[in-house]
Design an enzyme around this catalytic site. Structure first.
Site, PDB file in Angstrom:
ATOM      1  CB  VAL A 122      -2.612   9.482   3.105  1.00  0.00           C
ATOM      2  CG1 VAL A 122      -2.298  10.200   2.508  1.00  0.00           C
ATOM      3  CG2 VAL A 122      -2.340   8.348   2.673  1.00  0.00           C
ATOM      4  CG  ASP A 143       6.202   5.842   6.153  1.00  0.00           C
ATOM      5  OD1 ASP A 143       7.099   7.344   5.945  1.00  0.00           O
ATOM      6  OD2 ASP A 143       6.639   6.172   7.195  1.00  0.00           O
ATOM      7  CG  ASP A 165       0.192  -0.236   2.796  1.00  0.00           C
ATOM      8  OD1 ASP A 165       0.950  -0.654   3.063  1.00  0.00           O
ATOM      9  OD2 ASP A 165      -0.829  -0.266   3.345  1.00  0.00           O
ATOM     10  NE  ARG A 220      -6.612  -1.902   7.588  1.00  0.00           N
ATOM     11  CZ  ARG A 220      -5.458  -1.929   8.487  1.00  0.00           C
ATOM     12  NH1 ARG A 220      -5.079  -1.726   7.082  1.00  0.00           N
ATOM     13  NH2 ARG A 220      -5.116  -2.465   9.198  1.00  0.00           N
ATOM     14  CE  LYS A 268       2.905   8.934   4.149  1.00  0.00           C
ATOM     15  NZ  LYS A 268       2.813   8.892   5.224  1.00  0.00           N
TER      16      LYS A 268
HETATM   17  P1  5GP Z   1       6.996   1.546   6.435  1.00  0.00           P
HETATM   18  O1  5GP Z   1       8.176   2.996   6.973  1.00  0.00           O
HETATM   19  O2  5GP Z   1       8.231   0.631   7.109  1.00  0.00           O
HETATM   20  O3  5GP Z   1       7.624   2.290   4.520  1.00  0.00           O
HETATM   21  O4  5GP Z   1       5.917   1.850   6.828  1.00  0.00           O
HETATM   22  C1  5GP Z   1       5.278   0.637   7.635  1.00  0.00           C
HETATM   23  C2  5GP Z   1       4.005   0.923   7.055  1.00  0.00           C
HETATM   24  O5  5GP Z   1       3.729   2.214   8.387  1.00  0.00           O
HETATM   25  C3  5GP Z   1       3.404   1.124   6.302  1.00  0.00           C
HETATM   26  O6  5GP Z   1       3.030  -0.484   5.969  1.00  0.00           O
HETATM   27  C4  5GP Z   1       1.945   1.641   6.894  1.00  0.00           C
HETATM   28  O7  5GP Z   1       0.593   0.765   6.961  1.00  0.00           O
HETATM   29  C5  5GP Z   1       2.329   2.139   7.440  1.00  0.00           C
HETATM   30  N1  5GP Z   1       2.041   3.887   6.977  1.00  0.00           N
HETATM   31  C6  5GP Z   1       3.209   4.571   6.570  1.00  0.00           C
HETATM   32  N2  5GP Z   1       2.588   5.804   6.273  1.00  0.00           N
HETATM   33  C7  5GP Z   1       1.208   5.841   6.128  1.00  0.00           C
HETATM   34  C8  5GP Z   1       0.122   6.460   6.008  1.00  0.00           C
HETATM   35  O8  5GP Z   1       0.362   7.850   5.299  1.00  0.00           O
HETATM   36  N3  5GP Z   1      -0.841   6.256   6.274  1.00  0.00           N
HETATM   37  C9  5GP Z   1      -1.000   4.850   7.072  1.00  0.00           C
HETATM   38  N4  5GP Z   1      -2.519   5.119   6.963  1.00  0.00           N
HETATM   39  N5  5GP Z   1      -0.283   3.981   7.400  1.00  0.00           N
HETATM   40  C10 5GP Z   1       0.889   4.697   6.701  1.00  0.00           C
END
Ligand code: 5GP
Length: 192
Positions: A164, A113, A110, A176, A141
């Protein structure tokens, strides 16, 4: 608790129509890339599309239907614990049902980040010896990245440092099922 989800939304960032258009484009681009390989060689197993639960579910459902060639799909569930500044711990809650050795695998996420979740998934899956391993994410991001991860297909780059919800993305497990990607009202975040 709000009676409609829209009450909690401050603004729409990516509309349902924009998502549908981009998902179609992505599906066509991915199909064009894979059609030359396993899709044409009947001795090879078809592409395996791996959706990361729970967030990728709506995106994955639309994306695979935009990919006009034979494929298989499976799901993994992972959970990340972290406070946003530390890498946190990534745990596999549900593993794949099938083996991926020698297969073409496309991970569907999805959002990417910090990159820690994807890095962990990629390390785990590449150790199983797939023929190829690529990544498609609906949202990216890049300015938040803490570890470098290869992302082959990106739906939308988020322009600001936004949190978001919608189209699979949650706040405390809710929102969701919004058909678009949006930003929550600040008071909603404190309330719920
Ligand atoms: P990572 O930081 O490991 O790349 O991302 C971890 C998780 O953080 C993502 O899979 C998602 O569940 C959550 N996440 C990161 N940014 C967002 C955001 O803007 N909205 C939501 N709802 N979840 C986020």
């Amino acid at each position: 608790m709000a009676t409609t989800m829209m009450e909690g939304i401050e603004r729409v960032v990516i509309s349902a129509e924009e998502i549908a258009r981009r998902v179609r484009e992505l599906g066509q681009a991915i199909a064009a890339d894979y059609r030359g390989g396993a899709a044409r060689d009947l001795r090879r197993r078809p592409l395996l599309v791996v959706g990361i639960l729970k967030g990728a579910m709506p995106f994955m459902a639309d994306l695979v239907r935009a990919m006009d060639f034979p494929l298989e799909y499976d799901f993994m569930a992972v959970s990340s614990y972290g406070n946003g500044t530390s890498p946190g711990e990534v745990r596999i809650l549900k593993d794949l049902d099938c083996a991926i050795g020698g297969r073409d695998v496309l991970i569907v996420e999805d959002i990417v980040d910090t990159g820690h979740t994807l890095q962990h998934i990629l390390a785990g899956l590449s150790a199983r010896g797939p023929a190829s391993l690529r990544v498609c994410t609906l949202l990216d991001k890049p300015h938040r990245r803490e570890v470098e991860v290869p992302v082959d297909y990106v739906g939308f780059v988020l322009p600001e440092n936004l949190f978001v919800v919608g189209y699979g993305l949650d706040y405390a497990e809710v929102y969701r099922n919004l058909p678009f990607v949006g930003v929550l009202k600040p008071e909603r975040i404190r309330e719920e």
